[in-house]
Design an enzyme around this catalytic site. Sequence first.
Site, PDB file in Angstrom:
ATOM      1  N   ARG A 279     -91.915   1.273 -53.740  1.00 14.67           N
ATOM      2  CA  ARG A 279     -91.163   0.987 -52.800  1.00 14.67           C
ATOM      3  C   ARG A 279     -90.945  -0.235 -52.782  1.00 14.67           C
ATOM      4  O   ARG A 279     -90.934  -1.470 -53.176  1.00 14.67           O
ATOM      5  CB  ARG A 279     -91.959   1.467 -51.281  1.00 14.67           C
ATOM      6  CG  ARG A 279     -90.791   0.664 -50.385  1.00 14.67           C
ATOM      7  CD  ARG A 279     -91.119   1.220 -48.991  1.00 14.67           C
ATOM      8  NE  ARG A 279     -92.367   0.147 -48.686  1.00 14.67           N
ATOM      9  CZ  ARG A 279     -92.720   0.876 -46.973  1.00 14.67           C
ATOM     10  NH1 ARG A 279     -92.319   1.641 -46.183  1.00 14.67           N
ATOM     11  NH2 ARG A 279     -93.606  -0.391 -47.139  1.00 14.67           N
TER      12      ARG A 279
ATOM     13  N   LYS B 283     -92.934   7.906 -42.122  1.00 18.12           N
ATOM     14  CA  LYS B 283     -91.908   7.887 -40.044  1.00 18.12           C
ATOM     15  C   LYS B 283     -91.214   6.804 -39.506  1.00 18.12           C
ATOM     16  O   LYS B 283     -90.666   7.304 -38.869  1.00 18.12           O
ATOM     17  CB  LYS B 283     -93.411   7.023 -39.266  1.00 18.12           C
ATOM     18  CG  LYS B 283     -94.507   7.446 -39.368  1.00 18.12           C
ATOM     19  CD  LYS B 283     -95.362   6.568 -38.449  1.00 18.12           C
ATOM     20  CE  LYS B 283     -95.338   5.051 -39.094  1.00 18.12           C
ATOM     21  NZ  LYS B 283     -96.814   4.745 -40.157  1.00 18.12           N
TER      22      LYS B 283
ATOM     23  N   ARG C 237    -101.255   1.589 -32.352  1.00 14.66           N
ATOM     24  CA  ARG C 237    -102.068   2.099 -33.309  1.00 14.66           C
ATOM     25  C   ARG C 237    -103.544   2.084 -33.380  1.00 14.66           C
ATOM     26  O   ARG C 237    -104.368   2.090 -34.384  1.00 14.66           O
ATOM     27  CB  ARG C 237    -101.827   0.713 -34.455  1.00 14.66           C
ATOM     28  CG  ARG C 237    -101.141   1.613 -36.227  1.00 14.66           C
ATOM     29  CD  ARG C 237    -100.373   0.005 -36.950  1.00 14.66           C
ATOM     30  NE  ARG C 237    -100.002   0.538 -37.781  1.00 14.66           N
ATOM     31  CZ  ARG C 237     -98.970   0.201 -37.955  1.00 14.66           C
ATOM     32  NH1 ARG C 237     -98.258   0.178 -37.289  1.00 14.66           N
ATOM     33  NH2 ARG C 237     -98.717   0.113 -39.962  1.00 14.66           N
TER      34      ARG C 237
ATOM     35  N   ARG D 140     -92.481  -5.325 -51.363  1.00 13.61           N
ATOM     36  CA  ARG D 140     -93.383  -6.016 -49.387  1.00 13.61           C
ATOM     37  C   ARG D 140     -94.758  -5.961 -50.328  1.00 13.61           C
ATOM     38  O   ARG D 140     -95.270  -5.660 -50.898  1.00 13.61           O
ATOM     39  CB  ARG D 140     -93.442  -4.511 -48.385  1.00 13.61           C
ATOM     40  CG  ARG D 140     -92.335  -5.184 -47.068  1.00 13.61           C
ATOM     41  CD  ARG D 140     -92.663  -3.179 -46.110  1.00 13.61           C
ATOM     42  NE  ARG D 140     -93.805  -3.274 -45.857  1.00 13.61           N
ATOM     43  CZ  ARG D 140     -93.899  -2.733 -45.479  1.00 13.61           C
ATOM     44  NH1 ARG D 140     -92.455  -1.406 -44.692  1.00 13.61           N
ATOM     45  NH2 ARG D 140     -95.318  -2.571 -44.756  1.00 13.61           N
TER      46      ARG D 140
ATOM     47  N   ARG E 183    -104.745  -0.670 -46.300  1.00 12.00           N
ATOM     48  CA  ARG E 183    -104.084  -0.005 -44.791  1.00 12.00           C
ATOM     49  C   ARG E 183    -104.791   1.197 -44.619  1.00 12.00           C
ATOM     50  O   ARG E 183    -104.381   1.806 -43.419  1.00 12.00           O
ATOM     51  CB  ARG E 183    -102.581  -0.677 -45.533  1.00 12.00           C
ATOM     52  CG  ARG E 183    -101.716  -2.211 -45.218  1.00 12.00           C
ATOM     53  CD  ARG E 183    -100.466  -2.032 -46.043  1.00 12.00           C
ATOM     54  NE  ARG E 183     -99.806  -1.046 -45.819  1.00 12.00           N
ATOM     55  CZ  ARG E 183     -98.353  -0.761 -45.923  1.00 12.00           C
ATOM     56  NH1 ARG E 183     -98.469  -0.560 -47.197  1.00 12.00           N
ATOM     57  NH2 ARG E 183     -97.485   0.121 -45.511  1.00 12.00           N
TER      58      ARG E 183
HETATM   59  P1  ADP Z   1     -96.691   0.532 -41.955  1.00  8.31           P
HETATM   60  O1  ADP Z   1     -96.575   2.096 -41.737  1.00  8.31           O
HETATM   61  O2  ADP Z   1     -95.851   0.809 -43.365  1.00  8.31           O
HETATM   62  O3  ADP Z   1     -98.095   0.426 -43.133  1.00  8.31           O
HETATM   63  P2  ADP Z   1     -95.000  -0.912 -40.458  1.00  8.31           P
HETATM   64  O4  ADP Z   1     -94.328  -1.434 -40.951  1.00  8.31           O
HETATM   65  O5  ADP Z   1     -95.592   0.390 -39.579  1.00  8.31           O
HETATM   66  O6  ADP Z   1     -95.883  -0.883 -41.978  1.00  8.31           O
HETATM   67  O7  ADP Z   1     -96.892  -2.417 -40.226  1.00  8.31           O
HETATM   68  C1  ADP Z   1     -96.615  -3.731 -40.995  1.00  8.31           C
HETATM   69  C2  ADP Z   1     -97.577  -3.479 -40.920  1.00  8.31           C
HETATM   70  O8  ADP Z   1     -97.873  -4.648 -39.634  1.00  8.31           O
HETATM   71  C3  ADP Z   1     -98.903  -3.553 -40.365  1.00  8.31           C
HETATM   72  O9  ADP Z   1    -100.016  -3.598 -41.592  1.00  8.31           O
HETATM   73  C4  ADP Z   1     -99.920  -4.473 -39.879  1.00  8.31           C
HETATM   74  O10 ADP Z   1    -100.507  -5.440 -40.213  1.00  8.31           O
HETATM   75  C5  ADP Z   1     -98.637  -4.771 -38.960  1.00  8.31           C
HETATM   76  N1  ADP Z   1     -98.592  -4.251 -37.546  1.00  8.31           N
HETATM   77  C6  ADP Z   1     -97.703  -2.942 -37.322  1.00  8.31           C
HETATM   78  N2  ADP Z   1     -97.923  -2.681 -36.385  1.00  8.31           N
HETATM   79  C7  ADP Z   1     -99.122  -2.979 -35.834  1.00  8.31           C
HETATM   80  C8  ADP Z   1    -100.089  -2.568 -34.381  1.00  8.31           C
HETATM   81  N3  ADP Z   1     -99.397  -1.299 -33.340  1.00  8.31           N
HETATM   82  N4  ADP Z   1    -101.244  -3.306 -34.283  1.00  8.31           N
HETATM   83  C9  ADP Z   1    -101.460  -3.612 -35.113  1.00  8.31           C
HETATM   84  N5  ADP Z   1    -100.834  -3.844 -36.552  1.00  8.31           N
HETATM   85  C10 ADP Z   1     -99.381  -3.690 -36.567  1.00  8.31           C
END
Ligand code: ADP
Length: 222
Positions: free
Chosen positions: A124, A13, A88, A157, A168
Amino acid sequence: MRIILLGAPGSGKGTLGERLEGSTGFPRISTGDILRKAVREGTPLGRQAAAVMAAGGLVSDEIVSGLVRERIAEPDCRKGYILDGYPRTIAQAEALERLDGDRPEVVLAREVKDETVVARLGGRRVCGACATIFNVAGRAADQIGACEECGGPLQQRLDDSEAVVRERLRVYKEATAPLAGHYKARSTYRTIDGEGHPEDVFRRASAVLDAERKAAGGRKSR
Ligand code: ADP
């Protein structure tokens, strides 16, 4: 217009969002990036979110919806914006509809296999100095050195270890995958094969967006 990028962690994404930011001129809003910055800076929000993020869980709907509310009120979002990692949960999608419900919306959903996600995220690395992202999957340990752009240290990370990636994915299936049904009923919803080359995925996404803009026709774009 609002573009929502849906898809599992590691489905690409972020990469697609950056390309679309360049081609549409709409800012990309990544809640993950905003939260990671807060963690790095040690703000009260960052201190609250850090443990949940490191464990692969979700930060509370109220916190992330508050962050998005502030960000989309900024002037550069007036014509449109790209959401990467938000909403999400169904509650977040409903919050977004309350915040900015009238805006035409296209949801691009990327589909990838779990094993692709585990391999991609496991490999990554992010440069600690310039934030360039690399993938070291398949490289020998002695070839995983410094950043090829600036020589800075490559870091993993905290949430990219295999155990956390699997968590996740579990959270994604439980909380986020149901959003597909939510959006199919009320938005322009398109699925994109996330196994493809980033360039092909970008072209497919662009074709969908162009078609949608044409379909919107005389409607004033916001
Ligand atoms: P990825 O899509 O690779 O899991 P992100 O960078 O989008 O990673 O998100 C990393 C972390 O940040 C998530 O695992 C969560 O803990 C938190 N996070 C990000 N966006 C949200 C959201 N919309 N709602 C709740 N937690 C979020």
